[in-house]
Design an enzyme around this catalytic site. Structure first.
Site, PDB file in Angstrom:
ATOM      1  N   THR A 268       0.827  -1.208   0.000  1.00 14.54           N
ATOM      2  CA  THR A 268       0.000   0.000   0.000  1.00 14.54           C
ATOM      3  C   THR A 268       0.861   1.257   0.000  1.00 14.54           C
ATOM      4  O   THR A 268       2.001   1.249   0.495  1.00 14.54           O
ATOM      5  CB  THR A 268      -0.908   0.024   1.251  1.00 14.54           C
ATOM      6  OG1 THR A 268      -1.572   1.283   1.361  1.00 14.54           O
ATOM      7  CG2 THR A 268      -0.097  -0.191   2.526  1.00 14.54           C
TER       8      THR A 268
ATOM      9  N   TYR B 118      -2.038   0.264  10.664  1.00 16.01           N
ATOM     10  CA  TYR B 118      -2.187  -0.355   9.341  1.00 16.01           C
ATOM     11  C   TYR B 118      -0.944  -0.137   8.490  1.00 16.01           C
ATOM     12  O   TYR B 118      -0.418  -1.076   7.875  1.00 16.01           O
ATOM     13  CB  TYR B 118      -3.420   0.214   8.632  1.00 16.01           C
ATOM     14  CG  TYR B 118      -3.545  -0.223   7.189  1.00 16.01           C
ATOM     15  CD1 TYR B 118      -3.956  -1.511   6.875  1.00 16.01           C
ATOM     16  CD2 TYR B 118      -3.252   0.654   6.143  1.00 16.01           C
ATOM     17  CE1 TYR B 118      -4.064  -1.922   5.550  1.00 16.01           C
ATOM     18  CE2 TYR B 118      -3.365   0.251   4.820  1.00 16.01           C
ATOM     19  CZ  TYR B 118      -3.764  -1.041   4.531  1.00 16.01           C
ATOM     20  OH  TYR B 118      -3.864  -1.442   3.223  1.00 16.01           O
TER      21      TYR B 118
END
Length: 681
Positions: free
Chosen positions: A452, A495
């Protein structure tokens, strides 16, 4: 006569069931929170305890005065009366026999008078052959127990209630037959059975299957009281290894066993700061038996029951049908029922490949993607419904793999802030488990990881220029090309940390072990088969809300910029990476729509209004942690090394997704405004 098995009376699809849930004194808020969820699951029964010891403790009477009517008003209640008040116990412990055996019957009589209108059955003791519940060392021949419980059962039956004898654990046919010889079975209407196949090590060598054990039980009851029913008062499966699909399968199996009633243990996990039983504090299995977590996050079992009851559960648990022929070299897609994973799997399946879909089906709706793949491609789809956090459950999926695409993850920044440990376990440890499974298979299988852009952090050091509807970086080179792979890593939010750790491990396994691995750090991907939510998949979420005519929440001012990429282009990038894995080994690539598809949130909202032909109502909330004012991927490395480029313009892509949603989620094209030109996607 012999009581018929449930299969003779009804199918497992129509079988009633209940849950076990112990409520501790003072848990008013917890009770009010849990009870509606139990009812929403379709449960008809609830088993809980009415502790004799707790009742006589300070505040105990007031607690049960509230609890019994509260529970009994909404559900068929089974109170289990056990635990001797220590001051009345021959051993000074709640597991000891009372000095006055009749005192137990007197307490049962008191319970019937005070609360009896709230239930029809009453259970007498719990696991009486278990030292933690009944101290049989002081009652070696169980004469004290038989006198105590037999008298209480006789009196309860005389008063019009139906007594249930607490189930032995582990199951002991000799003990049960002793209860018959002593006359206890003759005065009860049902006998409980406890069994947890697959959870407790102590059962592995003795468990002979439901039919064998319940058959033994039925034969003993037929000798002493043929009218007595067999009740499974406790069965369950601990998800301590994160195998939630197996818990769902075990529940379906339990519904089909030959018993007259079923109670699943339990609805909620035990909170980690609570001692389950003396000596069992550190056994993790005791803490993960629930259908929901201790903080009320639904596991697969609870979610499916609440979505559609046993029929929904049955549909999903039937998806995993092993069908992989010996010698087949499949492609493994972890998270293969998710948005990108299912699109990638479909592309390989269309080319005739066999694909293993490794997924825990934890996210609502993704089982629809798996069913879609199986309907389109039949036996070349091989579901392995396990969780990457469970190494034992996933290793076999990688034995013969020719390639692995690793998408399985916890995907929301917001969730990571609430449950950082769960986020780490799924993203970091789950990735290690996948890498180790590949390494153990010793096939030098390529592993391509979905990372990501969040590994670059919030990019706070980038100076921004604010325009009417968007932010743009002051740096002209970044405006022209985007953020490159040479950007320093700066993990932000749990995250970002967990994905960043996984990202680095994937790259290191190429260095340390020679496994051909590569990483794609993705920007915002959108397209068909996406179940967008407020926390993840924002383009799809916005379209779904707009098509429903519902307001949209925007976090921040909406001027933040992303380079949104259609999933077809993302699939092409993943396939290109596999096709050039020797060149790409050990490398990282940024993946996004690039500057051509750089859009602000506000500009996407305007386009959605154009596509749907209606004004979108929006509201604004605070900026979210770690949100970037601007992220556009510099994809020149992908273009140079792999010959890839984004081919679908963002406006065409948004309309394509809107059309897919209108057809597949709403069954109606009429909501959309006709495009001025043909959409190609």
């Amino acid at each position: 006569m012999t009581s018929p098995a449930p299969s003779d009376r009804t199918s497992s699809m129509d079988r009633s069931y209940g849950f076990v849930e112990w409520f501790r004194p003072g848990e008013f808020e917890r009770t009010e929170r849990i009870l509606p969820d139990i009812l929403a699951s379709g449960a008809r029964y609830l088993r809980t305890h009415l502790s004799w010891a707790e009742y006589l403790a300070p505040g105990g009477e007031a607690w049960f005065d509230w609890l019994m009517p509260r529970l009994g008003a909404d559900i068929d209640l089974l109170p289990c009366i056990h635990y001797t008040p220590p001051s009345m116990s021959r051993t000074g412990r709640s597991s000891g026999a009372p000095h006055d055996l009749k005192a137990y019957a007197d307490f049962v009589d008191h319970v019937l008078t005070r609360y009896g209108r709230h239930f029809r059955h009453i259970e007498l003791w719990n696991e009486p052959n278990n030292l933690l519940d009944w101290d049989w060392r002081e009652d070696g021949d169980f004469r004290l127990f038989c006198e105590m419980v037999g008298g209480a059962a006789y009196w309860a039956k005389h008063r019009g209630w139906k007594p249930v004898l607490g189930g032995p654990c582990p199951f002991d046919p000799y003990w049960l037959n002793l209860m018959g010889e002593r006359g206890v079975l003759g005065v009860v209407d049902a006998v409980g059975f406890h069994g947890f196949p697959g959870t407790w090590d102590s059962e592995e060598g003795t468990w002979g299957g439901w039919d064998m054990h319940l058959g033994e039980m039925r034969r003993i009851l037929d000798r002493h009281n043929p009218e007595a029913e067999v009740w499974i008062t406790e069965t369950g499966y601990s998800t301590w290894r994160n195998d939630e699909m197996e818990q769902a399968r075990r529940f379906m199996k339990a519904l089909s066993v030959p018993a007259d009633r079923l109670y699943w243990y339990s609805w909620a996990d035990v909170a980690p700061d609570i001692a389950v039983q003396e000596g069992l504090w550190f056994d993790p299995r005791h803490y993960h038996l629930g259908a929901v977590t201790h903080d009320n996050q639904p596991k697969l079992l609870a979610r499916l029951l609440k979505e559609g009851g046993v029929a929904r559960l049955d549909d999903v648990t039937k998806l995993a049908v092993p069908n992989l022929a010996s010698g087949t070299a499949p492609i493994v897609v972890t998270g293969g029922s998710g948005f990108i994973g299912s699109n990638l799997a479909d592309s390989f399946l269309r080319d005739g490949e066999d694909v293993i879909i490794l997924d825990n089906l934890g996210r609502p709706g993704v089982d629809e993607n798996l069913a879609w793949l199986m309907e389109r491609h039949g036996k070349r789809v091989h579901p392995v419904l396990s969780d990457v956090r469970d190494p034992r459950g996933i290793e076999g999926a990688f034995d013969d793999a020719k390639a692995v695409f690793h998408f399985a993850a916890q995907t929301a920044v917001t969730t990571s802030l609430v449950h950082p440990i769960d986020d780490f376990e799924a993203n970091a440890r789950g990735t290690i488990n996948v890498l180790e499974a590949v390494r153990k298979a010793e096939r030098n299988t390529p592993v391509i990881f979905a990372s990501t852009n969040k590994v670059y952090g919030s990019l706070e050091d980038l100076k921004m220029l604010e325009h009417d509807d968007r932010y743009l970086p002051a740096d002209a080179n970044i405006r022209l090309n985007g953020i490159g792979e040479d950007r320093p890593l700066d993990f932000c939010t749990p995250y970002g940390c967990s994905k960043g750790v996984a990202d680095q491990y994937v790259l290191d396994y190429a260095k340390s072990f020679g496994i051909p691995t590569a990483v794609l750090r993705m920007s915002c991907i959108y397209g068909p088969r996406q179940f967008g939510t407020e926390d993840q998949g924002w383009v799809a979420h916005f379209l779904i809300r707009a098509l429903k005519g519902e307001p949209i929440s925007v976090y921040g001012d909406g001027k933040q910029v992303r380079d949104i990429l259609h999933v077809d282009d993302a699939v092409a990038a993943y396939r290109a990476l596999l096709g050039h894995i020797n060149l790409a080994k050990g490398k990282v690539f940024n993946l996004g729509g690039g500057t051509r598809n750089a859009v602000s949130v506000l500009s996407v909202l305007r386009e959605i209004e154009t596509v749907t032909g209606r004004t979108v109502e929006t509201g604004h909330g605070d900026w979210r942690a770690g949100d970037q004012f601007y992220f556009v991927a510099d994809t020149r490395r992908l273009q140079r090394d792999l010959g890839w480029k984004a081919r679908i313009g963002w406006r065409d892509g948004v309309r394509h997704l809107a059309e897919w949603l209108a057809e597949h989620r709403f069954g109606d094209h009429a909501r959309l405004v006709e495009p001025r030109h043909k959409v190609v996607a």
